[in-house]
Design a protein around this motif. Structure first.
Motif, short mmCIF file in Angstrom:
data_model
loop_
_atom_site.label_atom_id
_atom_site.label_comp_id
_atom_site.label_asym_id
_atom_site.label_seq_id
_atom_site.Cartn_x
_atom_site.Cartn_y
_atom_site.Cartn_z
N TYR A 60 -6.60 -3.86 6.14
CA TYR A 60 -7.56 -3.01 6.85
C TYR A 60 -8.76 -3.83 7.31
O TYR A 60 -9.62 -3.34 8.01
CB TYR A 60 -7.92 -1.75 6.08
CG TYR A 60 -8.78 -1.87 4.85
CD1 TYR A 60 -10.16 -1.95 4.95
CD2 TYR A 60 -8.22 -1.84 3.58
CE1 TYR A 60 -10.95 -2.02 3.81
CE2 TYR A 60 -9.01 -1.90 2.44
CZ TYR A 60 -10.37 -1.99 2.56
OH TYR A 60 -11.16 -2.05 1.45
N GLY A 251 -8.81 3.59 -0.83
CA GLY A 251 -8.38 2.27 -1.29
C GLY A 251 -7.11 2.36 -2.10
O GLY A 251 -6.75 3.43 -2.62
N MET A 252 -6.40 1.25 -2.20
CA MET A 252 -5.14 1.17 -2.95
C MET A 252 -5.17 -0.12 -3.77
O MET A 252 -4.29 -0.96 -3.66
CB MET A 252 -3.96 1.15 -1.96
CG MET A 252 -3.73 2.46 -1.25
SD MET A 252 -2.61 3.47 -2.22
CE MET A 252 -2.79 5.05 -1.42
N MET A 324 -13.48 -8.33 -10.84
CA MET A 324 -13.59 -6.99 -10.27
C MET A 324 -12.22 -6.45 -9.87
O MET A 324 -11.92 -5.27 -10.08
CB MET A 324 -14.50 -7.04 -9.04
CG MET A 324 -14.62 -5.71 -8.35
SD MET A 324 -15.36 -5.89 -6.72
CE MET A 324 -14.13 -6.90 -5.93
P1 NDP Z 1 -15.07 -0.77 -7.80
O1 NDP Z 1 -16.50 -0.98 -8.14
O2 NDP Z 1 -14.48 0.57 -8.03
O3 NDP Z 1 -14.21 -1.90 -8.50
C1 NDP Z 1 -12.82 -1.89 -8.47
C2 NDP Z 1 -12.26 -1.03 -9.63
O4 NDP Z 1 -10.91 -0.71 -9.35
C3 NDP Z 1 -12.20 -1.75 -10.93
O5 NDP Z 1 -13.43 -1.74 -11.64
C4 NDP Z 1 -11.13 -0.97 -11.68
O6 NDP Z 1 -11.75 0.11 -12.35
C5 NDP Z 1 -10.28 -0.40 -10.55
N1 NDP Z 1 -8.94 -1.01 -10.58
C6 NDP Z 1 -8.61 -2.26 -10.32
N2 NDP Z 1 -7.29 -2.44 -10.42
C7 NDP Z 1 -6.79 -1.27 -10.79
C8 NDP Z 1 -5.46 -0.83 -11.06
N3 NDP Z 1 -4.41 -1.65 -10.97
N4 NDP Z 1 -5.30 0.45 -11.43
C9 NDP Z 1 -6.37 1.27 -11.52
N5 NDP Z 1 -7.63 0.90 -11.24
C10 NDP Z 1 -7.84 -0.37 -10.88
O7 NDP Z 1 -14.86 -1.13 -6.25
P2 NDP Z 1 -15.44 -0.34 -5.00
O8 NDP Z 1 -16.10 0.89 -5.45
O9 NDP Z 1 -16.18 -1.30 -4.16
O10 NDP Z 1 -14.12 0.04 -4.18
C11 NDP Z 1 -13.28 1.11 -4.63
C12 NDP Z 1 -12.14 1.28 -3.66
O11 NDP Z 1 -12.65 1.65 -2.37
C13 NDP Z 1 -11.32 0.01 -3.42
O12 NDP Z 1 -9.97 0.37 -3.39
C14 NDP Z 1 -11.77 -0.46 -2.06
O13 NDP Z 1 -10.80 -1.22 -1.41
C15 NDP Z 1 -12.05 0.85 -1.38
N6 NDP Z 1 -12.96 0.79 -0.25
C16 NDP Z 1 -12.52 1.27 0.95
C17 NDP Z 1 -13.33 1.32 2.04
C18 NDP Z 1 -12.83 1.94 3.30
O14 NDP Z 1 -13.51 1.88 4.32
N7 NDP Z 1 -11.66 2.54 3.29
C19 NDP Z 1 -14.71 0.80 1.99
C20 NDP Z 1 -15.12 0.35 0.66
C21 NDP Z 1 -14.25 0.35 -0.41
P3 NDP Z 1 -11.11 0.70 -13.69
O15 NDP Z 1 -11.48 -0.23 -14.78
O16 NDP Z 1 -11.72 2.03 -13.78
O17 NDP Z 1 -9.64 0.71 -13.46
#
Ligand code: NDP
Length: 338
Positions: A60, A251-252, A324
């Motif tokens: 993306y 997000g994924m 992260m």
């Molecule tokens: P976060 O601060 O939420 O950090 C990422 C978190 O994802 C980790 O702390 C972890 O939390 C969780 N995670 C990582 N791997 C896994 C997994 N395999 N299964 C479950 N949870 C996992 O990041 P952001 O808040 O910056 O971003 C969150 C999401 O939003 C992302 O997917 C990002 O790509 C997306 N995004 C999309 C945008 C868009 O325009 N579409 C713009 C900005 C962000 P935990 O320990 O709780 O599992």
């Protein structure tokens, strides 16, 4: 002009990203031309989308060219200006990248924005009152369209985006239920962010078990879901979705290293007549002013106290970024540039 330390993308990852994909370099900062400003970075934002940019293929976000400074949001202060729009000492947010200084063409629309750090700490302009906050705002308001009394769930609930989703959903009178990794994150989500409940997905080995926990936390089912993760979490949510439920696919992250994250029961989208919609926040610039105003008010008034994980020094950025992606951050992941 100051010597600048920078982190460039050195090699593309195959599978999981690793520290060896990055390289620290030192360069001289070029003298300013007319219309340019020199910014000293205070904080660098680390965001999951950067993982997509490290690959060559379609994501993306556009691929990051090899040998160039990693792209990223920054806040800092203007130290020298040859633009009438900025003066030394201005606090600014921009896309300065993984480096200590940036030279910015101040006339380029949206390149640099002055911010006021008297009510909102500077670093929050990279998180709750910045791109992640607007992401939460857009997906919640424009896709889920929350209604008071309805239930909204969000994955990665303690993170930069997820925390804002929950706070905004509560402000609209919803029942907000988080899903996060670990008891400490779940406690923060409920006790400090004010969610009604939070489920630790790590305690559940499969989607059926997680779905049973969701049933308890969401006795009236799920009307809106904000997806940050994919995989087992999304499967479990779909099993509890109400008729006409909406899913904002933001997000994924469970699949960012390239692994497949299959959806087990896509037929539930049909039987529940669901709307499942992906979005990219940078394609919706029209909502940014309204979203930033609301988020700034929530943070400035103390009703939303976002948490941050701060790594110290530019050289700490690669490890903090990889951490992260594996959930080692707790709240918005930043790097303080000393
Ligand atoms: P976060 O601060 O939420 O950090 C990422 C978190 O994802 C980790 O702390 C972890 O939390 C969780 N995670 C990582 N791997 C896994 C997994 N395999 N299964 C479950 N949870 C996992 O990041 P952001 O808040 O910056 O971003 C969150 C999401 O939003 C992302 O997917 C990002 O790509 C997306 N995004 C999309 C945008 C868009 O325009 N579409 C713009 C900005 C962000 P935990 O320990 O709780 O599992």
């Amino acid at each position: 002009m100051p010597t600048n330390r920078q982190i460039v993308l050195d090699k593309r990852p195959t599978g999981e990203a690793e520290a060896g994909n990055f390289r620290l370099v030192t360069s001289e900062t070029p003298a300013l031309s007319e219309g340019q400003v020199l910014v000293r970075h205070r904080f660098l934002s680390l965001d999951p989308y950067m993982r997509g940019r490290m690959n060559e293929g379609k994501s993306y976000a556009q691929p990051q060219p090899l040998g160039e400074v990693m792209i990223g949001g920054t806040v800092g202060e203007v130290v020298e200006s040859r633009s009438p729009k900025f003066t030394a000492g201005d606090q600014v947010v921009g896309m300065g990248g993984w480096q200590e200084f940036s030279v910015v063409d101040a006339g380029q629309p949206g390149a640099l924005r002055k911010v006021d750090d008297s009510r909102v700490p500077l670093s929050h302009y990279l998180g709750a009152v910045g791109m992640p906050g607007v992401t939460a705002w857009y997906g919640l308001n424009r896709i889920i369209e929350p209604q008071a009394g309805r239930t909204v769930t969000v994955s990665a609930a303690s993170g930069a985006v997820g925390s804002a989703v929950g706070v905004l959903a509560k402000a609209r009178g919803c029942r907000a239920v988080g899903i996060a990794g670990g008891a400490q994150k779940c406690r923060y989500v409920v006790e400090e962010l004010g969610f009604d409940a939070c489920i630790d997905y790590r305690e559940h080995g499969d989607a059926g078990s997680l779905s049973r926990a969701l049933k308890q936390a969401c006795p009236d089912g799920i009307d809106g879901h904000f997806e940050n993760v994919g995989g087992m979490v999304l499967d479990a949510v779909l099993l509890r979705a109400n008729a006409f439920a909406r899913v904002a696919v933001c997000g994924m992250i469970a699949g960012y290293d390239g692994q497949p994250i299959p959806l087990t029961y896509p037929q539930l989208i049909l039987t529940n007549r669901m709307r499942v919609e992906g979005f990219i926040v940078s394609e919706h610039m029209e909502v940014w002013p309204q979203a930033l105003a609301e988020l700034g008010e929530l943070v400035g008034s103390g009703r939303f106290r976002p948490r941050e994980s701060v790594a110290e020094g530019l050289e700490a950025a690669p490890e903090a970024f990889l951490g992260m992606l594996r959930g080692r951050n707790f709240g918005k992941q930043l790097v303080r540039i000393s």
